[in-house]
Motif scaffolding. Structure first.
Motif, short mmCIF file in Angstrom:
data_model
loop_
_atom_site.label_atom_id
_atom_site.label_comp_id
_atom_site.label_asym_id
_atom_site.label_seq_id
_atom_site.Cartn_x
_atom_site.Cartn_y
_atom_site.Cartn_z
N UNK A 43 33.95 20.29 29.28
CA UNK A 43 33.72 20.70 30.66
C UNK A 43 32.71 19.85 31.41
N UNK A 44 32.21 18.76 30.82
CA UNK A 44 31.16 17.96 31.47
C UNK A 44 31.73 16.97 32.49
N UNK A 45 33.05 16.79 32.52
CA UNK A 45 33.65 15.92 33.53
C UNK A 45 34.28 14.64 32.99
N UNK A 46 34.46 14.54 31.69
CA UNK A 46 35.01 13.32 31.10
C UNK A 46 36.45 13.07 31.57
N UNK A 47 37.29 14.08 31.40
CA UNK A 47 38.70 13.91 31.78
C UNK A 47 38.83 13.69 33.28
N UNK A 48 38.04 14.41 34.05
CA UNK A 48 38.09 14.23 35.52
C UNK A 48 37.74 12.78 35.88
N UNK A 49 36.75 12.20 35.22
CA UNK A 49 36.39 10.80 35.47
C UNK A 49 37.58 9.89 35.21
N UNK A 50 38.25 10.10 34.07
CA UNK A 50 39.41 9.26 33.73
C UNK A 50 40.52 9.43 34.76
N UNK A 51 40.74 10.68 35.16
CA UNK A 51 41.83 10.95 36.10
C UNK A 51 41.56 10.33 37.47
N UNK A 52 40.28 10.27 37.82
CA UNK A 52 39.92 9.61 39.09
C UNK A 52 40.19 8.10 38.99
N UNK A 53 39.86 7.51 37.84
CA UNK A 53 40.11 6.07 37.66
C UNK A 53 41.61 5.80 37.62
N UNK A 54 42.36 6.70 36.97
CA UNK A 54 43.80 6.51 36.85
C UNK A 54 44.57 6.82 38.12
N UNK A 55 43.93 7.49 39.05
CA UNK A 55 44.59 7.84 40.31
C UNK A 55 45.32 9.18 40.26
N UNK A 160 42.95 3.56 29.74
CA UNK A 160 42.23 4.83 29.66
C UNK A 160 42.73 5.61 28.45
N UNK A 161 41.81 6.13 27.66
CA UNK A 161 42.20 6.88 26.46
C UNK A 161 41.45 8.21 26.45
N UNK A 162 42.22 9.32 26.52
CA UNK A 162 41.58 10.64 26.56
C UNK A 162 41.65 11.28 25.18
N UNK A 163 40.53 11.33 24.48
CA UNK A 163 40.46 11.90 23.13
C UNK A 163 41.63 11.38 22.29
N UNK A 164 41.80 10.06 22.19
CA UNK A 164 43.03 9.53 21.61
C UNK A 164 43.20 9.86 20.12
N UNK A 165 42.12 10.12 19.42
CA UNK A 165 42.21 10.29 17.98
C UNK A 165 42.00 11.74 17.53
N UNK A 190 39.69 -4.04 29.25
CA UNK A 190 38.66 -3.02 29.39
C UNK A 190 39.22 -1.67 28.94
N UNK A 191 38.55 -1.04 27.97
CA UNK A 191 38.96 0.28 27.48
C UNK A 191 37.94 1.31 27.93
N UNK A 192 38.42 2.42 28.46
CA UNK A 192 37.53 3.56 28.73
C UNK A 192 38.06 4.74 27.92
N UNK A 193 37.26 5.20 26.97
CA UNK A 193 37.70 6.25 26.06
C UNK A 193 36.86 7.51 26.24
N UNK A 194 37.56 8.64 26.32
CA UNK A 194 36.87 9.92 26.37
C UNK A 194 36.78 10.50 24.96
N UNK A 195 35.62 10.98 24.60
CA UNK A 195 35.49 11.67 23.32
C UNK A 195 34.35 12.69 23.40
N UNK A 196 34.48 13.76 22.58
CA UNK A 196 33.34 14.67 22.48
C UNK A 196 32.65 14.46 21.13
N UNK A 197 33.12 13.42 20.39
CA UNK A 197 32.64 13.16 19.04
C UNK A 197 31.63 12.01 19.06
N UNK A 198 30.37 12.35 18.87
CA UNK A 198 29.32 11.32 18.98
C UNK A 198 29.48 10.22 17.94
N UNK A 199 29.92 10.57 16.73
CA UNK A 199 30.08 9.56 15.68
C UNK A 199 31.13 8.54 16.10
N UNK A 200 32.21 9.04 16.69
CA UNK A 200 33.27 8.16 17.15
C UNK A 200 32.76 7.23 18.26
#
Ligand SMILES: Nc1ncnc2c1ncn2[C@@H]1O[C@H](COP(=O)(O)OP(=O)(O)O)[C@@H](O)[C@H]1O
Ligand SMILES: [Mg+2]
Length: 355
Positions: A43-55, A160-165, A190-200
């Motif tokens: 809920x912090x805005x990760x996916x929204x950021x990607x969606x804004x970049x993707x249009x 753009x990669x949203x929680x790809x793994x 340029x890769x922009x990846x969303x994750x909630x996994x800090x290790x990743x």
């Protein structure tokens, strides 16, 4: 704009109908060829950021620039950007070749050229031998590769990669992290990846953007985020950190002597650290030392972590500390109730901003 900036988000906000704040005035520069991760809780805005970049989402205010050009109002297909969706979104009735080639056929490329590009993309993701397979016959890891191939085949400037793994099991996930990084370096995209996994995020990224409630808390390399978290939130989110409220004892040339209860230690701070009011210090578990001359405390619990033993200890004034002891250093066993003397490695503590 820095010469190598490819993508810029300028004061981008997104307020959803109904009032939910997706993004709150985000400023972000992303470099050409960078592997950037967006990290933060749900809920912090990760996916929204990607969606804004993707249009896929129009910002309520602010601009998105690519190569210095305003692309804020452009449709998704009109941007040199492709997305690997969380659920892969493959077409189940098509085989691998048709899935990967779909975007190219929409662009009106000839059959020969599509076939050549599809083969090259499948080669890159190590799936050349599955070109005729039905996607429903593939494993999760293989579907992930098809989704990747489908996104890179269009040769986007930004992927753009949203929680790809997130759908993969732990072992495969680690393997795919290495492969994603290799693929990104090979393509130079340029890769922009969303994750909630800090290790990743720590293992794969050139830089990490830590987000919280629609805002950016810190943008830094993995090492800087770990060694010098700017805020209490980042410190709590990346790795394990003892966060102690403390008071200023003495200001030194390059550091501060502070105290939390009976524990006095030296801490460093970023130049923008406000020093009025209560201070918050962060100390990594490996920087709490068990040594003669330290403050007397007591072990309240132990957790076996393989290479290290994690101790939970308490000082007489009730302050709790988490301590990682390298197993090679352990002469005696530690057990709950045992007395220990604790100090903080000189200069290893950092003062943290409260927000
Ligand atoms: N379509 C939407 N309508 C209303 N609120 C939304 C919508 N999409 C996201 N939000 C809200 O915006 C915030 C950020 O969501 P999101 O970007 O999906 O977070 P994340 O990907 O970091 O989990 C959340 O509070 C979420 O509930
Ligand atoms: Mg999300």
């Amino acid at each position: 704009m820095a010469p190598d900036t490819l993508l810029r988000l300028e004061a981008v906000s997104k307020i959803f109908p109904g009032g939910a704040v997706g993004l709150d005035a985000i400023d972000l520069d992303i470099g050409q060829g960078e592997f950037l991760s967006l990290l933060g809780p749900s809920g912090c805005g990760k996916t929204t950021s990607l969606r804004v970049v993707g249009g896929f989402e129009e910002p309520s205010s602010g601009r998105v620039l690519l190569d210095g050009q305003d692309i804020t109002g452009r449709r998704p297909y009109d941007r040199p950007v492709n997305t690997v969706f969380q659920d892969y979104a493959l077409f189940p009735h098509m085989n691998v070749e048709e899935n990967v080639g779909f975007g190219l056929s929409l662009r009106g490329l000839g059959a020969g050229e599509i076939q050549r590009k599809v083969r090259a993309a499948l080669d890159l993701v190590g799936l050349a031998d599955k070109i005729e397979a039905r996607v429903t016959a593939l494993s999760g890891g293989q579907r992930q590769r098809v989704a990747l191939a489908r996104a890179i085949v269009c040769e986007p400037r930004v992927l753009l990669l949203d929680e790809p793994l997130s759908a993969l099991d732990a072992h495969l996930r680690e393997q795919m992290q290495v492969e994603l990084k290799r693929l990104q370096a090979q393509l130079g995209t340029t890769f922009i990846m969303v994750t909630h996994d800090q290790t990743e995020a720590l293992s794969i990224s050139d830089r990490i953007v830590v987000m919280n409630r629609g805002r950016i808390e810190q943008i830094a390399t993995p090492a800087v985020l770990y060694d010098a978290p700017a805020t209490r939130f980042v410190a709590g989110f990346i790795g394990t950190m003892n966060v102690l409220e403390c008071r200023l004892v003495e200001r030194r040339a390059d550091s501060f002597l502070v105290a939390a209860g009976s524990l006095t230690f030296e801490a460093v701070a970023g130049s923008d650290m406000p020093l009025d009011g209560d201070l918050i210090a962060g100390i990594r578990p490996e920087d709490v030392l068990i040594e003669a001359g330290g403050v007397p405390g007591r072990v309240v619990g132990t957790v076996f972590h393989g290479r290290t033993l994690r101790l939970h200890a308490e000082l007489p004034d009730g302050i709790g500390l988490t301590i990682d002891v390298p197993r090679s250093d352990i002469g005696a066993d530690y057990a709950p109730g045992q007395a220990v003397h604790l100090s903080v490695r000189s200069g290893a503590a950092r003062l943290l901003r409260s927000n």
